[in-house]
Design an enzyme around this catalytic site. Structure first.
Site, PDB file in Angstrom:
ATOM      1  N   GLU A 130      -9.447 -10.320  -4.905  1.00 53.09           N
ATOM      2  CA  GLU A 130      -9.722  -8.959  -5.385  1.00 53.09           C
ATOM      3  C   GLU A 130      -9.969  -8.960  -6.890  1.00 53.09           C
ATOM      4  O   GLU A 130     -10.890  -8.301  -7.388  1.00 53.09           O
ATOM      5  CB  GLU A 130      -8.547  -8.045  -5.035  1.00 53.09           C
ATOM      6  CG  GLU A 130      -8.411  -7.813  -3.532  1.00 53.09           C
ATOM      7  CD  GLU A 130      -7.154  -7.057  -3.119  1.00 53.09           C
ATOM      8  OE1 GLU A 130      -7.153  -6.543  -2.004  1.00 53.09           O
ATOM      9  OE2 GLU A 130      -6.192  -6.995  -3.895  1.00 53.09           O
TER      10      GLU A 130
ATOM     11  N   LYS B 123       0.240   6.983  -4.191  1.00 53.66           N
ATOM     12  CA  LYS B 123       0.128   5.766  -5.011  1.00 53.66           C
ATOM     13  C   LYS B 123       0.170   6.077  -6.510  1.00 53.66           C
ATOM     14  O   LYS B 123       0.224   5.167  -7.331  1.00 53.66           O
ATOM     15  CB  LYS B 123      -1.195   5.048  -4.698  1.00 53.66           C
ATOM     16  CG  LYS B 123      -1.444   4.750  -3.231  1.00 53.66           C
ATOM     17  CD  LYS B 123      -0.676   3.556  -2.772  1.00 53.66           C
ATOM     18  CE  LYS B 123      -0.927   3.142  -1.338  1.00 53.66           C
ATOM     19  NZ  LYS B 123      -2.264   2.707  -1.029  1.00 53.66           N
TER      20      LYS B 123
ATOM     21  N   SER C 261      -5.768  -0.895   4.350  1.00 56.15           N
ATOM     22  CA  SER C 261      -6.042   0.172   5.316  1.00 56.15           C
ATOM     23  C   SER C 261      -6.998   1.219   4.749  1.00 56.15           C
ATOM     24  O   SER C 261      -7.784   1.815   5.496  1.00 56.15           O
ATOM     25  CB  SER C 261      -4.722   0.822   5.750  1.00 56.15           C
ATOM     26  OG  SER C 261      -4.008   1.308   4.623  1.00 56.15           O
ATOM     27  N   THR C 262      -6.955   1.455   3.437  1.00 51.51           N
ATOM     28  CA  THR C 262      -7.889   2.423   2.835  1.00 51.51           C
ATOM     29  C   THR C 262      -9.298   1.840   2.832  1.00 51.51           C
ATOM     30  O   THR C 262     -10.279   2.526   3.171  1.00 51.51           O
ATOM     31  CB  THR C 262      -7.442   2.794   1.406  1.00 51.51           C
ATOM     32  OG1 THR C 262      -6.025   2.966   1.395  1.00 51.51           O
ATOM     33  CG2 THR C 262      -8.113   4.074   0.936  1.00 51.51           C
TER      34      THR C 262
ATOM     35  N   GLY D 220      -1.381  -6.484   0.218  1.00 46.58           N
ATOM     36  CA  GLY D 220      -1.995  -7.178   1.361  1.00 46.58           C
ATOM     37  C   GLY D 220      -2.243  -8.646   1.079  1.00 46.58           C
ATOM     38  O   GLY D 220      -2.935  -9.321   1.852  1.00 46.58           O
TER      39      GLY D 220
ATOM     40  N   ASP E  54     -12.065  -0.833  -3.801  1.00 49.35           N
ATOM     41  CA  ASP E  54     -10.812  -1.406  -3.308  1.00 49.35           C
ATOM     42  C   ASP E  54      -9.685  -0.377  -3.424  1.00 49.35           C
ATOM     43  O   ASP E  54      -9.776   0.578  -4.204  1.00 49.35           O
ATOM     44  CB  ASP E  54     -10.463  -2.673  -4.113  1.00 49.35           C
ATOM     45  CG  ASP E  54      -9.421  -3.540  -3.414  1.00 49.35           C
ATOM     46  OD1 ASP E  54      -8.958  -3.184  -2.321  1.00 49.35           O
ATOM     47  OD2 ASP E  54      -9.073  -4.598  -3.989  1.00 49.35           O
TER      48      ASP E  54
END
Ligand code: 5RP
Length: 217
Positions: free
Chosen positions: A103, A121, A30-31, A97, A81
């Site tokens: 990634e 976070k 989402s970020t 995710g 990311d």
């Protein structure tokens, strides 16, 4: 400021690291979705993106941003990311995710890894967020037993299949005092594709909202 505002700010702030003509590595979540929306405003000035997931590819293509094959482009200057946890040394837990393998590949190929998160976070010691491990399906149970021996409580993320056709175990109950050592140990279990610990290749810069932790723009 709420968490989504912080994510949006971080996504926008990451644009400061994008230079004209760049190929930009793009993460998942989402970020990152906020970053992709911001990147779209520069799409005429970049060469394209390398994407870490089908989800990000769809969003990039919807914006008309060219999605390039990592094999065709070689090393890239920048990877942006999100993360699920970040410690003061910029070591990360990722994979909430389920995109951790791609990634990690793109992070490895990138000269600079800019991680974008909200303040929730940040942790002193990694492990509150269950550690994702992508596994070859036939090895699920074998890897789970090995993870128990390492002190964790693995839980199968039932119903989730990664973009690579694999499964995910989420390892609860870890207090990760040696992220590099644990990353190495888990990587050595046969059947593990990737562990979502990013210690060997940690972030170079972390943007918490628009606050910078480490590195220079
Ligand atoms: C996906 C990831 C994401 O970066 C992580 O889960 C953070 O997601 P979000 O930005 O939605 O909080 O590692 O595999």
């Amino acid at each position: 400021m709420n968490r989504d505002d912080e994510k949006r700010r971080a996504g926008r702030a990451a644009l400061a690291y994008v230079e004209d003509g760049m190929i930009v590595g793009v993460g998942t979540g989402s970020t990152v979705a906020h970053f992709i929306d911001a990147l779209a405003t520069r799409k005429a000035r970049i060469e394209g993106a390398v994407s870490s997931s089908e989800q990000s590819t769809r969003q990039l293509e919807a914006h008309g941003i060219a999605v390039l094959d990592l094999n065709a482009v070689g090393d890239i200057p920048l990877y942006v990311d999100g993360a699920d946890e970040c410690d003061p040394q910029r070591r990360l837990i990722k994979g909430g995710g389920a995109a951790l393998t791609r990634e990690k590949i793109i992070a490895e190929a990138a000269a600079r890894f800019v991680c974008i998160i909200d303040a929730g976070k940040r942790v002193e010691v990694l492990g509150r967020f269950p550690l994702p491990v992508e596994v070859i399906p036939m090895a699920r149970s074998l890897v789970a037993r090995a993870l128990v021996k390492l002190g964790g409580q693995p839980v199968w993320r039932d119903g989730v299949v990664t973009d690579n056709g694999n499964w995910v175990l989420d390892v609860h109950g870890l207090r990760i005092s040696d992220p590099l050592g644990l990353e190495r140990a888990i990587n050595q279990i046969p059947g593990v594709v990737t562990v979502g610990l990013f210690a060997r290749r940690r972030a170079d810069v972390v943007l918490i909202g628009d606050q910078v932790m480490g590195g220079d723009p």
